[in-house]
Design a protein around this motif. Structure first.
Motif, short mmCIF file in Angstrom:
data_model
loop_
_atom_site.label_atom_id
_atom_site.label_comp_id
_atom_site.label_asym_id
_atom_site.label_seq_id
_atom_site.Cartn_x
_atom_site.Cartn_y
_atom_site.Cartn_z
N GLU A 269 0.83 -1.21 0.00
CA GLU A 269 0.00 0.00 0.00
C GLU A 269 0.87 1.26 0.00
O GLU A 269 0.59 2.22 -0.73
N ALA A 270 1.93 1.26 0.83
CA ALA A 270 2.81 2.44 0.90
C ALA A 270 3.51 2.69 -0.43
O ALA A 270 3.64 3.83 -0.89
N LEU A 271 3.95 1.62 -1.09
CA LEU A 271 4.64 1.77 -2.37
C LEU A 271 3.68 2.23 -3.47
O LEU A 271 4.01 3.08 -4.30
N GLU A 272 2.49 1.67 -3.48
CA GLU A 272 1.53 2.01 -4.53
C GLU A 272 0.90 3.38 -4.32
O GLU A 272 0.24 3.90 -5.23
N SER A 273 1.11 3.96 -3.16
CA SER A 273 0.55 5.30 -2.90
C SER A 273 1.21 6.37 -3.77
O SER A 273 0.66 7.47 -3.92
N GLY A 274 2.38 6.07 -4.32
CA GLY A 274 3.09 7.03 -5.16
C GLY A 274 3.88 8.07 -4.39
O GLY A 274 4.44 9.00 -4.97
N GLU B 129 13.98 8.15 -6.98
CA GLU B 129 15.34 7.72 -6.65
C GLU B 129 15.32 6.50 -5.72
O GLU B 129 16.09 5.54 -5.92
N GLU B 130 14.45 6.53 -4.74
CA GLU B 130 14.41 5.38 -3.82
C GLU B 130 13.85 4.15 -4.51
O GLU B 130 14.30 3.03 -4.26
N ILE B 131 12.86 4.34 -5.38
CA ILE B 131 12.35 3.20 -6.13
C ILE B 131 13.47 2.55 -6.93
O ILE B 131 13.60 1.32 -6.98
N SER B 132 14.33 3.35 -7.55
CA SER B 132 15.47 2.81 -8.30
C SER B 132 16.40 2.04 -7.38
O SER B 132 16.92 0.98 -7.75
N LEU B 133 16.63 2.56 -6.18
CA LEU B 133 17.50 1.87 -5.23
C LEU B 133 16.89 0.54 -4.77
O LEU B 133 17.62 -0.42 -4.50
N MET B 134 15.58 0.48 -4.71
CA MET B 134 14.91 -0.76 -4.31
C MET B 134 15.10 -1.87 -5.33
O MET B 134 14.85 -3.05 -5.03
N TYR C 15 6.50 -12.30 -5.07
CA TYR C 15 5.06 -12.55 -5.11
C TYR C 15 4.56 -12.45 -6.54
O TYR C 15 5.02 -11.61 -7.33
N ALA C 16 3.60 -13.31 -6.87
CA ALA C 16 3.10 -13.35 -8.24
C ALA C 16 2.29 -12.10 -8.58
O ALA C 16 2.34 -11.60 -9.71
N LYS C 17 1.55 -11.59 -7.62
CA LYS C 17 0.70 -10.43 -7.89
C LYS C 17 1.56 -9.17 -8.05
O LYS C 17 2.30 -8.79 -7.15
N PRO C 18 1.51 -8.52 -9.20
CA PRO C 18 2.33 -7.32 -9.40
C PRO C 18 1.77 -6.13 -8.61
O PRO C 18 0.61 -6.13 -8.19
N LEU C 19 2.63 -5.13 -8.37
CA LEU C 19 2.16 -3.88 -7.80
C LEU C 19 2.51 -2.77 -8.79
O LEU C 19 3.45 -2.89 -9.57
N ILE C 20 1.74 -1.71 -8.76
CA ILE C 20 1.89 -0.63 -9.73
C ILE C 20 2.32 0.63 -9.00
O ILE C 20 1.62 1.11 -8.09
N ILE C 21 3.48 1.15 -9.39
CA ILE C 21 4.01 2.38 -8.81
C ILE C 21 4.14 3.41 -9.91
O ILE C 21 4.94 3.24 -10.85
N LYS C 22 3.32 4.42 -9.86
CA LYS C 22 3.34 5.50 -10.86
C LYS C 22 3.25 4.95 -12.27
O LYS C 22 3.97 5.35 -13.18
N GLY C 23 2.36 3.99 -12.45
CA GLY C 23 2.08 3.44 -13.77
C GLY C 23 3.00 2.31 -14.21
O GLY C 23 2.78 1.72 -15.27
N VAL C 24 4.01 1.98 -13.42
CA VAL C 24 4.96 0.92 -13.79
C VAL C 24 4.70 -0.30 -12.92
O VAL C 24 4.53 -0.18 -11.69
#
Length: 340
Positions: free
Chosen positions: A250-255, A260-265, A295-304
């Protein structure tokens, strides 16, 4: 067939919060089963009878024999959790008395709850040969006077388990604890569950369908699983993988996490330093990866689309829980209220 909402609730709690692989409601022993450890059961029954009669004056068994006691047994919900360390059983009796737990008078209520928990232990020893189990009596409303008398009985029972070599834990879940330990964790775990046999979960999902109406906003804020304030008791019931799949997702998908941190992840080094895990926290969903680690279920962060790492552990030699909770606290996860 009679369906009890309390049993349905704990069926879902055992499956999705405790992550039990096998769950059954209304468990009863069969007369055709071979009883194991009978001499041991007789000895433990005698020890508990003498203890509660001498210390509190409670006649727990009321002259029932061991065979009578076991054939009267019914466990509202029982779950078996399998792991590389063996099996663990959760056995739950639940009582929903709207005006407060009541099996007659005050003394009878305390005696019956104590008897239920001992009888469950006897079943686990006699039919499962289990020495590692959690025995739970749950009720959403129990008057303080009854709780005050029950709590020392449960403490004594745990001491008797220990003295006899059983790794059992007896616990009462009632009142505010019922909300924090049962209801809130199961609401957190409800996302994505579509099994029509889980009546409590389906009922909650029906309520959520109309949750966007303005008139319900205040009511929803008190029960929604993604509330910005969760107690340590609520989080303690959730395994770390469930926290990752719900609160971290939920925190990641909140946008709100910056690019930069997403890239580091996407890197192993950052993920190890910040989350304690041995694989990149995220991989792009369209890239090849070791699929069993994600996990098989993808998550969406800023459309990706990304996939989230599933390799979370909380053992003494490798405990990722404090890393994950620290990140959530600093990055828009729920506020954690210490209620201990």
């Amino acid at each position: 067939m009679k369906i009890e909402m309390g049993e349905s609730l704990f069926y879902s709690w055992l499956r999705h919060v405790k992550e039990c692989h096998v769950v059954q409601t209304n468990w009863k022993p069969s007369s055709s089963w071979q009883l194991q450890n009978e001499e041991e059961l007789q000895r433990f029954m005698k020890a508990t009878d003498e203890h509660f009669r001498n210390k509190y004056g409670y006649g727990v068994y009321k002259n029932n024999s061991l065979s009578q006691l076991l054939m009267q047994a019914e466990i509202d919900a029982i779950g078996i959790c399998l792991s590389e360390n063996g099996a663990e059983i959760y056995a739950v009796d639940v009582a929903f008395h709207e005006s407060g737990l009541n099996y007659g008078d005050h003394r009878e209520t305390v005696t019956r709850v104590t008897k239920k928990m001992i009888r469950t232990a006897l079943c686990l020893i006699g039919y499962f040969s289990m020495i590692k189990s959690e025995i739970i009596f749950a009720a959403p409303k129990v008057h303080n006077a009854i709780l005050c008398d029950l709590e020392p009985c449960i403490s004594d029972l745990n001491a008797l388990f220990l003295e006899n070599g059983y790794h059992f834990t007896a616990r009462i879940i009632a009142n505010d604890d019922f909300n924090d330990i049962v209801l809130k964790p199961i609401l957190i775990a409800s996302d994505g569950v579509s099994d029509t046999s889980e009546l409590f979960m389906r009922g909650y999902q029906l309520v959520k369908m109309f949750g966007d109406e303005p008139r319900s906003t205040r009511q929803r804020s008190t029960i929604m699983a993604n509330s910005k304030a969760l107690s340590t008791d609520t989080l303690s019931e959730l395994k770390i993988g469930k926290i990752a799949q719900t609160l971290l997702r939920e925190a990641l998908e909140s946008g709100k996490v910056d690019d930069e941190e997403i890239s580091l992840m996407l890197t192993k080094e950052y993920s190890k330093n910040v989350f304690g895990i041995d694989f990149p926290l995220l991989v792009l969903a369209n890239e090849e990866c070791d699929s069993v680690r994600y996990y098989a279920k993808p998550l969406i962060i800023k459309g990706v689309q990304y996939r989230l790492c599933s390799q979370w552990f909380e053992v003494s030699a490798n405990n990722d829980r404090p890393f994950l909770l620290a990140w959530l606290k600093e990055n828009g996860g729920p506020a954690i209220i210490n209620e201990n």
